[in-house]
Design a protein around this motif. Structure first.
Motif, short mmCIF file in Angstrom:
data_model
loop_
_atom_site.label_atom_id
_atom_site.label_comp_id
_atom_site.label_asym_id
_atom_site.label_seq_id
_atom_site.Cartn_x
_atom_site.Cartn_y
_atom_site.Cartn_z
N TYR A 264 43.20 65.74 3.37
CA TYR A 264 42.57 66.69 4.27
C TYR A 264 42.18 67.98 3.54
CZ TYR A 264 44.60 63.85 8.05
OH TYR A 264 44.95 62.82 8.90
N SER A 265 42.19 67.98 2.23
CA SER A 265 42.03 69.21 1.46
C SER A 265 40.70 69.92 1.71
CB SER A 265 42.18 68.93 -0.04
OG SER A 265 41.19 68.01 -0.47
N LYS A 266 39.66 69.16 2.07
CA LYS A 266 38.34 69.77 2.27
C LYS A 266 37.98 69.91 3.74
CE LYS A 266 36.54 68.10 -2.16
NZ LYS A 266 35.48 67.31 -2.84
N LEU A 267 38.95 69.68 4.61
CA LEU A 267 38.69 69.76 6.05
C LEU A 267 38.99 71.15 6.57
CD1 LEU A 267 38.12 68.38 8.82
CD2 LEU A 267 40.55 67.83 8.91
N ASN A 268 38.04 71.73 7.29
CA ASN A 268 38.25 73.00 7.97
C ASN A 268 38.62 72.69 9.42
OD1 ASN A 268 37.86 75.40 9.52
ND2 ASN A 268 36.53 76.23 7.93
N TRP A 269 39.90 72.80 9.74
CA TRP A 269 40.38 72.39 11.05
C TRP A 269 39.78 73.21 12.18
CZ3 TRP A 269 43.03 67.99 11.66
CH2 TRP A 269 43.67 67.45 10.53
N GLU A 270 39.38 74.45 11.90
CA GLU A 270 38.83 75.32 12.94
C GLU A 270 37.39 74.97 13.28
OE1 GLU A 270 40.36 77.71 14.71
OE2 GLU A 270 42.23 77.09 13.75
N ASP A 271 36.62 74.56 12.27
CA ASP A 271 35.17 74.41 12.47
C ASP A 271 34.67 72.97 12.39
OD1 ASP A 271 34.96 77.20 12.65
OD2 ASP A 271 34.78 77.39 10.47
N ASP A 272 35.51 72.04 11.93
CA ASP A 272 35.04 70.67 11.71
C ASP A 272 35.69 69.68 12.68
OD1 ASP A 272 33.51 71.53 9.57
OD2 ASP A 272 35.04 71.09 8.08
N ILE A 273 35.01 68.56 12.88
CA ILE A 273 35.52 67.42 13.64
C ILE A 273 35.43 66.19 12.74
CG2 ILE A 273 35.03 65.83 15.54
CD1 ILE A 273 36.30 68.27 16.58
N ILE A 274 36.48 65.38 12.74
CA ILE A 274 36.47 64.15 11.96
C ILE A 274 35.68 63.09 12.72
CG2 ILE A 274 37.90 62.31 10.99
CD1 ILE A 274 40.16 64.36 10.71
N VAL A 275 34.65 62.52 12.05
CA VAL A 275 33.80 61.52 12.71
C VAL A 275 33.84 60.17 12.00
CG1 VAL A 275 32.24 63.23 13.70
CG2 VAL A 275 31.78 62.34 11.40
N GLY A 276 34.58 60.08 10.89
CA GLY A 276 34.67 58.82 10.16
C GLY A 276 35.53 58.99 8.93
N TRP A 277 35.61 57.93 8.11
CA TRP A 277 36.47 57.95 6.94
C TRP A 277 35.85 57.15 5.79
CZ3 TRP A 277 41.04 60.69 7.09
CH2 TRP A 277 41.49 61.07 8.36
N THR A 278 36.20 57.54 4.58
CA THR A 278 35.98 56.70 3.40
C THR A 278 37.35 56.42 2.80
OG1 THR A 278 35.70 58.61 1.92
CG2 THR A 278 33.71 57.69 2.94
N VAL A 279 37.53 55.22 2.28
CA VAL A 279 38.82 54.84 1.68
C VAL A 279 38.56 54.43 0.24
CG1 VAL A 279 40.81 53.31 1.80
CG2 VAL A 279 39.70 54.06 3.90
N THR A 280 39.28 55.04 -0.69
CA THR A 280 39.15 54.73 -2.11
C THR A 280 40.52 54.50 -2.73
OG1 THR A 280 39.17 57.09 -2.66
CG2 THR A 280 37.01 56.04 -2.38
#
Length: 408
Positions: free
Chosen positions: A151-167
């Motif tokens: 979650y290091s690049k996620l801004n919890w205040e301004d962003d919504i999770i809409v999908g994922w990539t798995v590596t």
């Protein structure tokens, strides 16, 4: 001498690299795909019928059936149950549940609660209200194959999770145990309030809308239907999956048990008790002194065993296990009079006579269909499974098909 020195260096390097190699491992890392909340909120729209991607939950209101999907809700005109027709698609990103009262449809959209006016549903569906950031927890739909999340690049205040990539990544081993937050499904007389299946997390009771997330309950006052007010939010339990209301009590199904709350104060439900079982996916329905819940094992839900449990809830403060029956792949369930309908997944639909809850008698099994959830309405049974909407007429100790409608 020089050769010996080189050999010593190589030996030390090899030993060092071996030690380091033991400190690392290959893990599946999930990285969220995000959208700004502004763009996310602007993406709600009503469109012509769309091809269904993944059948979600089912809801019935008047002559309409609502089927959840990955990106929103399919609206089906069921005026003639023999020939249901899809008429609209309401795009609601991040939606899991809906409830309807007096032509107002309430739907979650990740962190928000939306209100739609569906009084003229055949011609127009209008978004009339949005309560922002009222849900602190929503289902991120994290891939089940992931070992860790980044979650290091996620801004919890301004962003919504809409999908994922798995590596697959080489990462240093951790001594502590990994934890991934997988925030995560009775016969009624049709009225001004709609009816959801047993996998529902929304329930309307009089002037309140009750919603549950993974561990949180949110209560909305809907006295003014078009302008709900968040009345209360509190901890509800752990890994809550479903909610059912009966006799002024809320019964919450979780992966490790069932929680009971009374509605003496409807704005603030009071915890009464809980019944604990092994870990497993757990929808629940209640009729009189008994609760019926299914536990599905053999997957991410927990244990291997799949069963139907009958819980004596005559004393709400002390629910006890009364009976247990083996199943194969259970999901939702519903009750109509003395008949219990159990969706056994790929094993089909099972019909039980529950006149004696301690000795259920299976009177019919439909093994050639896939079943996920049911809604026993006053005059017909609705069921979804395998991207198909089934409708049945009630017979004595049986059901008769009315229609089979492909959702693809």
């Amino acid at each position: 001498m020089k050769t010996k020195f080189i050999c010593l260096i190589l030996t030390l390097c090899f030993a060092f690299s071996c030690d380091k190699k033991d400190d690392f491992e290959i893990v599946q890392v999930a990285t969220p795909l995000v959208m700004s909340k502004a763009d996310f909120r602007n993406s709600v729209e009503v469109s012509a019928p769309q091809t269904i991607q993944e059948v979600g939950k089912i809801y019935a209101y008047k002559d309409f059936i609502f089927i959840g999907d990955v990106e929103g809700i399919h609206v089906i005109d069921n005026t003639n149950p023999e020939t249901p027709t899809t008429i609209k698609f309401i795009k609601i990103p991040g939606n899991e549940d809906i409830s309807v009262k007096d032509d107002y449809l309430y739907a979650d959209s990740a962190t928000d609660l939306l209100v739609f006016d569906i009084s003229n549903i055949n011609d127009e569906v209008k978004l009339v209200e949005r309560l922002e950031d009222v849900f602190s927890v929503y289902d991120y739909q994290m891939p089940i194959e992931a070992d860790e999340a980044d979650y290091s690049k996620l801004n919890w205040e301004d962003d919504i999770i809409v999908g994922w990539t798995v590596t697959a990544e080489r990462r240093k081993k951790r001594d502590d145990e990994r934890f991934i937050d997988f925030v995560s499904d009775v016969a009624v007389i049709e009225s001004s309030t709609g009816t959801g299946g047993s996998l529902a997390r929304f329930q309307i009771v009089n002037n309140y809308l009750y919603t549950v997330g993974s561990y949180e309950m949110s209560i909305f006052n809907i006295s003014n239907l078009s302008q709900p007010v968040l009345a209360n939010t509190h901890y509800a339990g752990w890994n809550i999956e479903t909610m059912f209301e009966a006799d002024d009590y809320l019964f919450l199904g979780s992966t490790n048990g069932m929680y009971i709350y009374n509605l003496n104060n409807p704005a603030s439900p009071e915890y009464v008790s809980e019944f604990t079982h092994w870990e497993g996916c757990d929808p629940v329905v209640v009729d009189g002194d008994y609760a019926y819940l299914t536990l599905r094992g053999g997957n991410a839900c927990g244990q291997l065993e799949s069963v139907l449990e009958v819980i004596d809830v005559s004393d709400k403060a002390n629910p006890t296990l009364a009976a247990r029956y083996a199943l194969e792949n259970p999901y939702g369930l519903g009750i109509k009079g003395n008949t219990l309908f159990v969706c056994d997944g790929t094993a089909g639909l099972k019909i039980f006579n529950k006149e004696n809850p301690l000795d259920l008698n299976m009177i019919k099994g439909y093994n050639d269909i896939q079943s996920k959830d049911v809604i026993p309405l006053q005059n017909s049974l609705l069921m979804i499974g395998g991207n198909v909407l089934y409708q049945f007429e009630y017979l004595e100790n049986d059901i008769k098909p009315i229609s089979t409608y492909s959702l693809n």
